[in-house]
Design a protein around this motif. Structure first.
Motif, PDB file in Angstrom:
ATOM      1  N   LEU A  36       0.856  -1.187   0.000  1.00 48.93           N
ATOM      2  CA  LEU A  36       0.000   0.000   0.000  1.00 48.93           C
ATOM      3  C   LEU A  36       0.894   1.240   0.000  1.00 48.93           C
ATOM      4  O   LEU A  36       1.660   1.460   0.947  1.00 48.93           O
ATOM      5  N   VAL A  37       0.797   2.050  -1.062  1.00 44.27           N
ATOM      6  CA  VAL A  37       1.652   3.232  -1.209  1.00 44.27           C
ATOM      7  C   VAL A  37       0.910   4.436  -0.624  1.00 44.27           C
ATOM      8  O   VAL A  37      -0.100   4.884  -1.171  1.00 44.27           O
ATOM      9  N   ILE A  38       1.420   4.972   0.511  1.00 43.32           N
ATOM     10  CA  ILE A  38       0.733   6.091   1.177  1.00 43.32           C
ATOM     11  C   ILE A  38       1.593   7.350   1.229  1.00 43.32           C
ATOM     12  O   ILE A  38       1.169   8.363   1.786  1.00 43.32           O
ATOM     13  N   GLY A  39       2.783   7.308   0.646  1.00 45.67           N
ATOM     14  CA  GLY A  39       3.621   8.507   0.569  1.00 45.67           C
ATOM     15  C   GLY A  39       3.256   9.330  -0.661  1.00 45.67           C
ATOM     16  O   GLY A  39       3.070   8.772  -1.750  1.00 45.67           O
ATOM     17  N   TYR A  40       3.133  10.636  -0.505  1.00 45.35           N
ATOM     18  CA  TYR A  40       2.754  11.500  -1.630  1.00 45.35           C
ATOM     19  C   TYR A  40       3.785  11.401  -2.758  1.00 45.35           C
ATOM     20  O   TYR A  40       3.437  11.198  -3.923  1.00 45.35           O
ATOM     21  N   ARG A  41       5.067  11.513  -2.407  1.00 40.74           N
ATOM     22  CA  ARG A  41       6.117  11.466  -3.423  1.00 40.74           C
ATOM     23  C   ARG A  41       6.184  10.088  -4.078  1.00 40.74           C
ATOM     24  O   ARG A  41       6.350   9.959  -5.291  1.00 40.74           O
ATOM     25  N   GLU A  42       6.046   9.035  -3.266  1.00 39.88           N
ATOM     26  CA  GLU A  42       6.119   7.670  -3.786  1.00 39.88           C
ATOM     27  C   GLU A  42       4.929   7.357  -4.698  1.00 39.88           C
ATOM     28  O   GLU A  42       5.076   6.690  -5.724  1.00 39.88           O
ATOM     29  N   LEU A  43       3.735   7.857  -4.333  1.00 37.15           N
ATOM     30  CA  LEU A  43       2.573   7.614  -5.184  1.00 37.15           C
ATOM     31  C   LEU A  43       2.707   8.359  -6.509  1.00 37.15           C
ATOM     32  O   LEU A  43       2.329   7.848  -7.579  1.00 37.15           O
ATOM     33  N   TYR A  44       3.270   9.557  -6.444  1.00 37.39           N
ATOM     34  CA  TYR A  44       3.542  10.303  -7.676  1.00 37.39           C
ATOM     35  C   TYR A  44       4.506   9.515  -8.562  1.00 37.39           C
ATOM     36  O   TYR A  44       4.307   9.407  -9.790  1.00 37.39           O
ATOM     37  N   GLN A  45       5.516   8.934  -7.948  1.00 37.45           N
ATOM     38  CA  GLN A  45       6.496   8.153  -8.709  1.00 37.45           C
ATOM     39  C   GLN A  45       5.833   6.943  -9.382  1.00 37.45           C
ATOM     40  O   GLN A  45       6.080   6.664 -10.565  1.00 37.45           O
ATOM     41  N   VAL A  46       4.998   6.229  -8.637  1.00 35.25           N
ATOM     42  CA  VAL A  46       4.346   5.031  -9.177  1.00 35.25           C
ATOM     43  C   VAL A  46       3.395   5.394 -10.319  1.00 35.25           C
ATOM     44  O   VAL A  46       3.365   4.724 -11.359  1.00 35.25           O
ATOM     45  N   THR A  47       2.616   6.464 -10.140  1.00 34.25           N
ATOM     46  CA  THR A  47       1.591   6.791 -11.139  1.00 34.25           C
ATOM     47  C   THR A  47       2.156   7.489 -12.374  1.00 34.25           C
ATOM     48  O   THR A  47       1.461   7.584 -13.391  1.00 34.25           O
ATOM     49  N   ALA A 305      -1.820   9.171   0.710  1.00 34.73           N
ATOM     50  CA  ALA A 305      -0.915  10.151   0.097  1.00 34.73           C
ATOM     51  C   ALA A 305      -1.427  11.573   0.305  1.00 34.73           C
ATOM     52  O   ALA A 305      -0.648  12.489   0.579  1.00 34.73           O
ATOM     53  N   ASN A 306      -2.739  11.760   0.196  1.00 36.96           N
ATOM     54  CA  ASN A 306      -3.298  13.092   0.439  1.00 36.96           C
ATOM     55  C   ASN A 306      -3.030  13.564   1.866  1.00 36.96           C
ATOM     56  O   ASN A 306      -2.895  14.752   2.124  1.00 36.96           O
ATOM     57  N   GLY A 307      -2.968  12.613   2.795  1.00 37.41           N
ATOM     58  CA  GLY A 307      -2.738  12.960   4.193  1.00 37.41           C
ATOM     59  C   GLY A 307      -1.274  12.957   4.598  1.00 37.41           C
ATOM     60  O   GLY A 307      -0.961  13.172   5.768  1.00 37.41           O
ATOM     61  N   ASP A 308      -0.384  12.697   3.646  1.00 38.24           N
ATOM     62  CA  ASP A 308       1.053  12.690   3.935  1.00 38.24           C
ATOM     63  C   ASP A 308       1.467  14.072   4.440  1.00 38.24           C
ATOM     64  O   ASP A 308       1.208  15.081   3.781  1.00 38.24           O
TER      65      ASP A 308
END
Length: 399
Positions: A36-47, A305-308
């Motif tokens: 589960l990807v919950i980091g804002y930067r990490e989710l940006y990287q994945v998407t 990610a929004n709550g990061d």
């Protein structure tokens, strides 16, 4: 899952970050592993990296372990020919057809349709002085409005609501809900082949690229399921915010924080689609301090990610996001919710909230806010019920 997931989600994500960082090892029903990807930067990287993290279910290293009746199959998908479950050039071909069809929707007519259906729904309870507006308003409004523009007969509305809710909640009735909803989609495709009209399905069939009837039905399923409950939860969560948060309570009587601001705040803080499946690692890699193996599934933790805390550095003094739209509520990158679909959802949700507050200006919660419960779904975040009371008023329809 568990009570804290629905009563204190912020604390759950805070604990996850403390124990695991921005990428969290989790298990799905049946002890199926995922990240589960919950980091804002990490989710940006994945998407934004469809090469390393494609939406290609065929890569998944868990298919052989799954029972046939695994309840999340409809949400994870197999290699189904639709905009949601294809990759590369084939995905872009489906997306072009879906976007073309959605762009034929006239937003003035859409607003008029949503307004008409909203008034009809409010007419059914405005004389009672009290109502439960999740089941009586927030759910039926987007579904009935979508059904109208897609081309479904109004009579299909109640069944679509029930089947799609079962499917999206990922519980024991998910597979049956998917099959029953898909049967209605297939029936509509056949109807529009025989008698096309001015609706989205007819526009899909009229696109110059040809697809199988299975593909048309599955794309219709993607549009309807993605547009229904998330929009319903956007309405319900926004009304809940405006009735419980002092920053918005004044707006019910014309104060400074408006409906659009409440709706944007919800996309940040109470994201209707909070976890989205998924992406699959094309090769062994590192992400957020963890080793991700080839074929591992990554769940997009949109709400997490929004709550990061890293994404909260430029809030306004009152803590509101106001005109900051850099949230992940519609996902991001190549596979994000198509922009025409986002516009349609916003028109329906905003019209629904405006009509409700216009017709029932003294609307208030009928129960203490602390007693409100969330629907038991880890994927979609909405209220189970939202009981309200108001001064009785005559129906617009005059009956």
């Amino acid at each position: 899952m568990g009570p804290r997931f629905h009563t204190d989600l912020e604390a759950v994500y805070r604990d996850m970050r403390r124990d695991h960082g921005p990428v969290v090892p989790v298990t799905l029903p049946g002890e199926v592993p995922a990240w589960l990807v919950i980091g804002y930067r990490e989710l940006y990287q994945v998407t934004t990296d469809p090469v390393l993290f494609p939406r290609d279910q065929g890569l998944w290293n868990q298919w052989d372990t799954l029972p046939e009746d695994w309840p999340l199959r409809p949400m994870i998908g197999t290699r189904q020919p639709s905009v949601y479950f294809t990759v590369g050039a084939e995905h872009r071909r489906h997306l072009a057809m879906v976007q073309h069809a959605l762009e034929t929707v006239n937003h003035i007519e859409l607003h008029r349709t949503a307004e008409e259906i909203a008034d009809r729904l409010i007419d059914s309870f405005c004389g009672a002085g009290e109502a439960e507006i999740v089941s009586g308003y927030a759910k039926p409004l987007p579904l009935l409005t979508l059904a109208r523009i897609l081309g479904f007969p109004d009579s299909d509305g109640p069944e679509l609501i029930r089947f799609l809710t079962d499917m999206c909640d990922g519980g024991p009735d998910a597979l049956a809900g998917f099959e029953r909803a898909l049967a209605l989609m297939q029936q509509l495709v056949a109807t529009k082949h025989a008698a096309p009209a001015a609706d989205v399905v007819s526009a899909m069939l009229g696109h110059p690229e040809e697809f199988t009837d299975e593909a048309y039905a599955l794309n219709l399923m993607a549009i309807t399921s993605a547009g229904f409950l998330p929009t319903a939860d956007w309405i319900g969560n926004s009304v809940r915010l405006m009735l419980t948060d002092d920053r918005f309570a004044a707006s019910l009587t014309g104060g400074r924080h408006s409906i659009p601001e409440a709706m944007n705040e919800v996309l940040w803080e109470d994201t209707p689609t909070q976890i989205l499946a998924g992406r699959w690692a094309a090769r062994d890699t590192r992400l957020g301090g963890h080793t991700i193996a080839r074929g591992d599934m990554l769940l997009l933790g949109l709400a997490g990610a929004n709550g990061d805390p890293a994404a909260h550095t430029h809030d306004s003094p009152d803590g509101l996001r106001n005109s900051n739209f850099a949230h992940f509520a519609f996902s991001h990158g190549e596979y994000q919710c198509p922009f025409p679909a986002q516009e349609i959802a916003e028109v329906i949700a905003r019209t629904g909230i405006e009509v409700l507050l216009d017709r029932l200006p003294d609307l208030e919660l009928a129960v203490p806010p602390s007693t409100l419960a969330r629907r038991p779904s880890p994927f979609l975040r909405g209220m189970t019920v939202l009981p309200v009371r108001f001064a009785t008023t005559p129906p617009y329809g005059g009956h």
